[in-house]
Design a protein around this motif. Structure first.
Motif, PDB file in Angstrom:
ATOM      1  N   VAL A 198      37.318  49.279  38.663  1.00  0.00           N
ATOM      2  CA  VAL A 198      36.799  48.453  39.756  1.00  0.00           C
ATOM      3  C   VAL A 198      35.606  47.635  39.273  1.00  0.00           C
ATOM      4  CG1 VAL A 198      35.658  48.499  42.001  1.00  0.00           C
ATOM      5  CG2 VAL A 198      37.656  49.931  41.610  1.00  0.00           C
ATOM      6  N   ALA A 199      34.684  48.266  38.555  1.00  0.00           N
ATOM      7  CA  ALA A 199      33.498  47.557  38.055  1.00  0.00           C
ATOM      8  C   ALA A 199      33.900  46.431  37.108  1.00  0.00           C
ATOM      9  CB  ALA A 199      32.557  48.532  37.353  1.00  0.00           C
ATOM     10  N   ALA A 200      34.845  46.687  36.220  1.00  0.00           N
ATOM     11  CA  ALA A 200      35.283  45.664  35.274  1.00  0.00           C
ATOM     12  C   ALA A 200      35.924  44.489  36.001  1.00  0.00           C
ATOM     13  CB  ALA A 200      36.266  46.270  34.277  1.00  0.00           C
ATOM     14  N   LEU A 201      36.709  44.774  37.015  1.00  0.00           N
ATOM     15  CA  LEU A 201      37.356  43.710  37.775  1.00  0.00           C
ATOM     16  C   LEU A 201      36.352  42.920  38.613  1.00  0.00           C
ATOM     17  CD1 LEU A 201      40.590  45.590  38.868  1.00  0.00           C
ATOM     18  CD2 LEU A 201      40.405  43.760  37.175  1.00  0.00           C
ATOM     19  N   LEU A 202      35.453  43.621  39.287  1.00  0.00           N
ATOM     20  CA  LEU A 202      34.431  42.932  40.082  1.00  0.00           C
ATOM     21  C   LEU A 202      33.596  42.005  39.218  1.00  0.00           C
ATOM     22  CD1 LEU A 202      32.973  45.582  42.564  1.00  0.00           C
ATOM     23  CD2 LEU A 202      34.172  43.476  43.145  1.00  0.00           C
ATOM     24  N   ASN A 203      33.338  42.417  38.010  1.00  0.00           N
ATOM     25  CA  ASN A 203      32.505  41.627  37.111  1.00  0.00           C
ATOM     26  C   ASN A 203      33.139  40.288  36.758  1.00  0.00           C
ATOM     27  OD1 ASN A 203      29.974  41.639  35.687  1.00  0.00           O
ATOM     28  ND2 ASN A 203      31.222  41.591  33.829  1.00  0.00           N
TER      29      ASN A 203
ATOM     30  N   LYS B  71      41.687  37.325  44.490  1.00  0.00           N
ATOM     31  CA  LYS B  71      41.400  37.237  43.055  1.00  0.00           C
ATOM     32  C   LYS B  71      41.480  38.616  42.400  1.00  0.00           C
ATOM     33  CE  LYS B  71      38.761  33.018  43.205  1.00  0.00           C
ATOM     34  NZ  LYS B  71      37.547  32.293  42.863  1.00  0.00           N
ATOM     35  N   LEU B  72      40.991  39.633  43.109  1.00  0.00           N
ATOM     36  CA  LEU B  72      41.095  40.992  42.570  1.00  0.00           C
ATOM     37  C   LEU B  72      42.555  41.405  42.404  1.00  0.00           C
ATOM     38  CD1 LEU B  72      38.319  43.144  44.301  1.00  0.00           C
ATOM     39  CD2 LEU B  72      38.582  42.676  41.868  1.00  0.00           C
TER      40      LEU B  72
ATOM     41  N   VAL C  25      44.378  42.443  38.968  1.00  0.00           N
ATOM     42  CA  VAL C  25      45.072  43.735  38.825  1.00  0.00           C
ATOM     43  C   VAL C  25      46.484  43.504  38.310  1.00  0.00           C
ATOM     44  CG1 VAL C  25      46.040  45.683  40.115  1.00  0.00           C
ATOM     45  CG2 VAL C  25      43.679  44.978  40.520  1.00  0.00           C
ATOM     46  N   ARG C  26      47.190  42.541  38.916  1.00  0.00           N
ATOM     47  CA  ARG C  26      48.563  42.249  38.474  1.00  0.00           C
ATOM     48  C   ARG C  26      48.578  41.747  37.030  1.00  0.00           C
ATOM     49  NH1 ARG C  26      49.443  38.722  42.998  1.00  0.00           N
ATOM     50  NH2 ARG C  26      49.215  40.100  44.745  1.00  0.00           N
ATOM     51  N   LYS C  27      47.645  40.875  36.704  1.00  0.00           N
ATOM     52  CA  LYS C  27      47.557  40.297  35.372  1.00  0.00           C
ATOM     53  C   LYS C  27      47.313  41.365  34.306  1.00  0.00           C
ATOM     54  CE  LYS C  27      44.787  36.977  32.778  1.00  0.00           C
ATOM     55  NZ  LYS C  27      43.642  36.071  32.859  1.00  0.00           N
ATOM     56  N   GLY C  28      46.416  42.275  34.614  1.00  0.00           N
ATOM     57  CA  GLY C  28      46.069  43.316  33.654  1.00  0.00           C
ATOM     58  C   GLY C  28      46.912  44.558  33.759  1.00  0.00           C
ATOM     59  N   GLY C  29      47.748  44.627  34.780  1.00  0.00           N
ATOM     60  CA  GLY C  29      48.566  45.800  34.958  1.00  0.00           C
ATOM     61  C   GLY C  29      47.752  47.021  35.348  1.00  0.00           C
TER      62      GLY C  29
END
Length: 183
Positions: free
Chosen positions: A122-127, A171-172, A176-180
């Motif tokens: 979650v932190a990595a994605l929020l960033n 965007k999140l 998520v979909r992009k990074g799996g």
């Protein structure tokens, strides 16, 4: 609001440093969570939390009677975080596991590890989100504020909060979909 908090605020407004210290103890983790959610860097969030309480202490006498201390404090924290992020353009993150609720002693080691890994994702994605979206998501998800409260804290229209929340969540989802990655 809790009567105990109201009493601390009243005493702090009269200059009681110990009462303000109790407010710091009560709200420091929540301020830190929101700051971290916006800036994404542990040391910066710690500094922002400290700056937030210094600003609050210096201006507590200006707190209006119709405004709750918590909302007022979180507005200071959010604005301080946003301004810091704008000025530093920092794109780092530190695992968010240290800012979650205290570990449940009944939690299994596997459950604790899964929770930590989820928080890190979650932190990595929020960033990766723009600060406008990070701010509303951090206030909602980490601060537990309603949309109306977020609008007041950030001093933006309710429609803007809803729009930023919607775009941020979209965007999140794409990230998520992009990074799996599963959250």
């Amino acid at each position: 609001m809790d009567e105990r908090i109201i009493a601390y605020v009243s005493k702090a407004r009269a200059g009681d440093k110990e009462a303000f210290g109790q407010l710091v103890t009560e709200f420091q983790m929540r301020v830190f969570r929101v700051a971290y959610g916006i800036v994404g860097h542990r040391e910066d969030a710690e500094n922002i939390a400290q700056d937030t309480f210094v600003k609050a202490y210096r201006s507590i006498s200006e707190l209006k009677a119709d405004v709750t201390f918590y909302s007022w404090l979180m507005r200071i924290a959010a604005n301080t975080s946003i301004n810091y992020r704008k000025s530093m353009h920092r794109q780092q993150f530190v695992p968010i596991d240290e800012i979650t609720e205290p570990i449940d002693l009944g939690e299994t080691p596997e459950g604790a590890m899964e929770r930590v890994q989820s928080n890190e994702r979650v932190a990595a994605l929020l960033n990766q989100l723009p600060h406008e979206h990070r701010a509303v998501l951090a206030l909602r998800e980490l601060g537990g504020f309603s949309y109306d409260e977020i609008a007041g804290i950030l001093d933006i229209p309710l429609g803007t909060v809803k729009s930023r929340m919607n775009h941020g969540r979209d965007k999140l989802r794409r990230l998520v979909r992009k990074g799996g990655t599963k959250l």
